[in-house]
Design a protein around this motif. Structure first.
Motif, PDB file in Angstrom:
ATOM      1  N   CYS A  72       0.820  -1.214   0.000  1.00  0.00           N
ATOM      2  CA  CYS A  72       0.000   0.000   0.000  1.00  0.00           C
ATOM      3  C   CYS A  72       0.854   1.264   0.000  1.00  0.00           C
ATOM      4  O   CYS A  72       0.451   2.294  -0.538  1.00  0.00           O
ATOM      5  N   LYS A  73       2.018   1.198   0.602  1.00  0.00           N
ATOM      6  CA  LYS A  73       2.905   2.364   0.618  1.00  0.00           C
ATOM      7  C   LYS A  73       3.378   2.735  -0.781  1.00  0.00           C
ATOM      8  O   LYS A  73       3.787   3.869  -1.020  1.00  0.00           O
ATOM      9  N   LYS A  74       3.333   1.790  -1.696  1.00  0.00           N
ATOM     10  CA  LYS A  74       3.801   2.037  -3.061  1.00  0.00           C
ATOM     11  C   LYS A  74       2.680   2.455  -4.002  1.00  0.00           C
ATOM     12  O   LYS A  74       2.945   2.871  -5.133  1.00  0.00           O
ATOM     13  N   LEU A  75       1.451   2.364  -3.557  1.00  0.00           N
ATOM     14  CA  LEU A  75       0.326   2.660  -4.438  1.00  0.00           C
ATOM     15  C   LEU A  75       0.085   4.156  -4.573  1.00  0.00           C
ATOM     16  O   LEU A  75       0.334   4.924  -3.642  1.00  0.00           O
ATOM     17  N   ALA A  76      -0.432   4.556  -5.736  1.00  0.00           N
ATOM     18  CA  ALA A  76      -0.851   5.953  -5.944  1.00  0.00           C
ATOM     19  C   ALA A  76      -2.258   6.099  -5.375  1.00  0.00           C
ATOM     20  O   ALA A  76      -3.255   6.182  -6.095  1.00  0.00           O
ATOM     21  N   LEU A  77      -2.324   6.106  -4.035  1.00  0.00           N
ATOM     22  CA  LEU A  77      -3.610   6.101  -3.344  1.00  0.00           C
ATOM     23  C   LEU A  77      -3.484   6.887  -2.047  1.00  0.00           C
ATOM     24  O   LEU A  77      -2.693   6.511  -1.171  1.00  0.00           O
ATOM     25  N   LEU A  83       0.441   9.831   1.795  1.00  0.00           N
ATOM     26  CA  LEU A  83      -0.216  10.828   0.956  1.00  0.00           C
ATOM     27  C   LEU A  83       0.709  11.278  -0.173  1.00  0.00           C
ATOM     28  O   LEU A  83       0.359  12.135  -0.966  1.00  0.00           O
ATOM     29  N   ARG A  84       1.905  10.691  -0.224  1.00  0.00           N
ATOM     30  CA  ARG A  84       2.948  11.226  -1.107  1.00  0.00           C
ATOM     31  C   ARG A  84       2.810  10.799  -2.556  1.00  0.00           C
ATOM     32  O   ARG A  84       3.386  11.430  -3.430  1.00  0.00           O
ATOM     33  N   ASN A  85       2.079   9.743  -2.825  1.00  0.00           N
ATOM     34  CA  ASN A  85       2.081   9.177  -4.169  1.00  0.00           C
ATOM     35  C   ASN A  85       0.892   9.598  -5.027  1.00  0.00           C
ATOM     36  O   ASN A  85       0.653   9.027  -6.080  1.00  0.00           O
ATOM     37  N   GLY A  86       0.129  10.586  -4.578  1.00  0.00           N
ATOM     38  CA  GLY A  86      -1.038  10.994  -5.341  1.00  0.00           C
ATOM     39  C   GLY A  86      -2.189  10.019  -5.155  1.00  0.00           C
ATOM     40  O   GLY A  86      -2.140   9.105  -4.333  1.00  0.00           O
ATOM     41  N   ASP A  87      -3.240  10.196  -5.956  1.00  0.00           N
ATOM     42  CA  ASP A  87      -4.443   9.378  -5.810  1.00  0.00           C
ATOM     43  C   ASP A  87      -4.887   8.815  -7.153  1.00  0.00           C
ATOM     44  O   ASP A  87      -6.066   8.554  -7.374  1.00  0.00           O
ATOM     45  N   ALA A  88      -3.925   8.603  -8.041  1.00  0.00           N
ATOM     46  CA  ALA A  88      -4.263   8.223  -9.416  1.00  0.00           C
ATOM     47  C   ALA A  88      -4.964   6.879  -9.503  1.00  0.00           C
ATOM     48  O   ALA A  88      -5.810   6.674 -10.385  1.00  0.00           O
ATOM     49  N   LEU A  89      -4.641   5.943  -8.610  1.00  0.00           N
ATOM     50  CA  LEU A  89      -5.276   4.631  -8.668  1.00  0.00           C
ATOM     51  C   LEU A  89      -6.781   4.755  -8.484  1.00  0.00           C
ATOM     52  O   LEU A  89      -7.558   4.204  -9.272  1.00  0.00           O
ATOM     53  N   TYR A  90      -7.190   5.493  -7.464  1.00  0.00           N
ATOM     54  CA  TYR A  90      -8.631   5.671  -7.236  1.00  0.00           C
ATOM     55  C   TYR A  90      -9.260   6.497  -8.350  1.00  0.00           C
ATOM     56  O   TYR A  90     -10.355   6.172  -8.829  1.00  0.00           O
ATOM     57  N   GLU A  91      -8.597   7.556  -8.774  1.00  0.00           N
ATOM     58  CA  GLU A  91      -9.174   8.426  -9.801  1.00  0.00           C
ATOM     59  C   GLU A  91      -9.384   7.682 -11.112  1.00  0.00           C
ATOM     60  O   GLU A  91     -10.418   7.835 -11.771  1.00  0.00           O
ATOM     61  N   ARG A  92      -8.397   6.861 -11.518  1.00  0.00           N
ATOM     62  CA  ARG A  92      -8.558   6.083 -12.753  1.00  0.00           C
ATOM     63  C   ARG A  92      -9.718   5.101 -12.616  1.00  0.00           C
ATOM     64  O   ARG A  92     -10.509   4.920 -13.546  1.00  0.00           O
ATOM     65  N   TRP A  93      -9.802   4.455 -11.448  1.00  0.00           N
ATOM     66  CA  TRP A  93     -10.919   3.530 -11.228  1.00  0.00           C
ATOM     67  C   TRP A  93     -12.249   4.273 -11.287  1.00  0.00           C
ATOM     68  O   TRP A  93     -13.195   3.809 -11.943  1.00  0.00           O
TER      69      TRP A  93
END
Length: 237
Positions: A72-77, A83-93
């Motif tokens: 989870c630390k590596k995910l864009a979530l 909070l450092r990796n953005g939220d692209a995983l959720y946004e794309r979904w």
């Protein structure tokens, strides 16, 4: 006439909330939560925003339970882990789920996916999780994560929306409170509030006068303003 109608579609701000006659009608197909098409109110917007946050939290929960904290630390979530990796995983979904939803849901001002959309967006989620590599995200765990999240998301969207009662018409008073003291205007509904500067408040008030349908003009501008600001907040704007 038609020219005036076309001109009203050009502003791009607010119409989805208060001028539903400038976009194609959706008929009577219920939206997620049982909301009727184009039925917007402060209470419904708060409900929809809270629902989006619950869906987001369900994704974090599924990832933590199936993949573990290291992955989870590596995910864009955005999550309790990082909070450092953005939220692209959720946004794309989210946008894939909207694209796979029935037209009534995707055109809804609430921007909530339906069950078909959640099912159709699973490959996007699987692809995003698999990008971590098999060491952190074995294929079987990736599939389990997507399945667990989709099950929870479908359960969440079945929650009923608040009753579409409009106290404004019965009391003659707005249910949204506005405080214009200071440099910014505070627009509040119950415990939820937004701040907007005085210039933007005045511009949106004028825009509301020009574009709101007759039906919406019977409702105080402050309620439509709160609905719009609440929707922007729920999308992370």
């Amino acid at each position: 006439g038609s020219q005036k109608r076309a001109e009203r579609t050009l502003t791009g701000v607010g119409e989805a909330c208060w001028a539903h006659d400038v976009v194609p009608a959706l008929g009577e197909t219920p939206l997620p939560g049982g909301v009727a098409p184009w039925r917007s109110s402060p209470a419904i917007e708060v409900w929809a925003g809270n629902l989006k946050r619950k869906i987001h939290a369900a994704l974090e929960q599924a990832c933590l339970e199936q993949l573990g904290e290291a992955a989870c630390k590596k995910l864009a979530l955005f999550s309790s882990i990082t909070l450092r990796n953005g939220d692209a995983l959720y946004e794309r979904w989210h946008f894939s789920a909207l694209a796979h939803s029935k037209p009534a849901a995707t055109a809804s001002v609430l921007l909530l996916p339906d069950a078909d959309g959640i099912r159709g967006a699973e490959p996007v989620l699987v692809q995003g999780l698999a990008s971590l590599g098999e060491r952190l995200a074995p294929p079987s765990r990736v599939q389990a994560t997507a399945a667990a999240f989709s099950t929870n998301a479908r359960r969440l969207i079945r929650a009923p929306a608040p009753a579409a009662k409009d106290r404004t018409f019965s009391t003659g008073r707005s249910i949204v409170k506005v405080d214009r003291r200071g440099k910014k205007v505070t627009v509040a509904f119950k415990s939820r509030s937004h701040k907007i500067n005085q210039v933007h408040f005045a511009k949106l008030h004028e825009l509301h006068k020009r574009t709101a349908s007759r039906e919406r003009q019977q409702r105080p501008f402050e309620e439509d303003l709160f609905s719009m600001l609440e929707r922007y907040r729920s999308l992370g704007c």
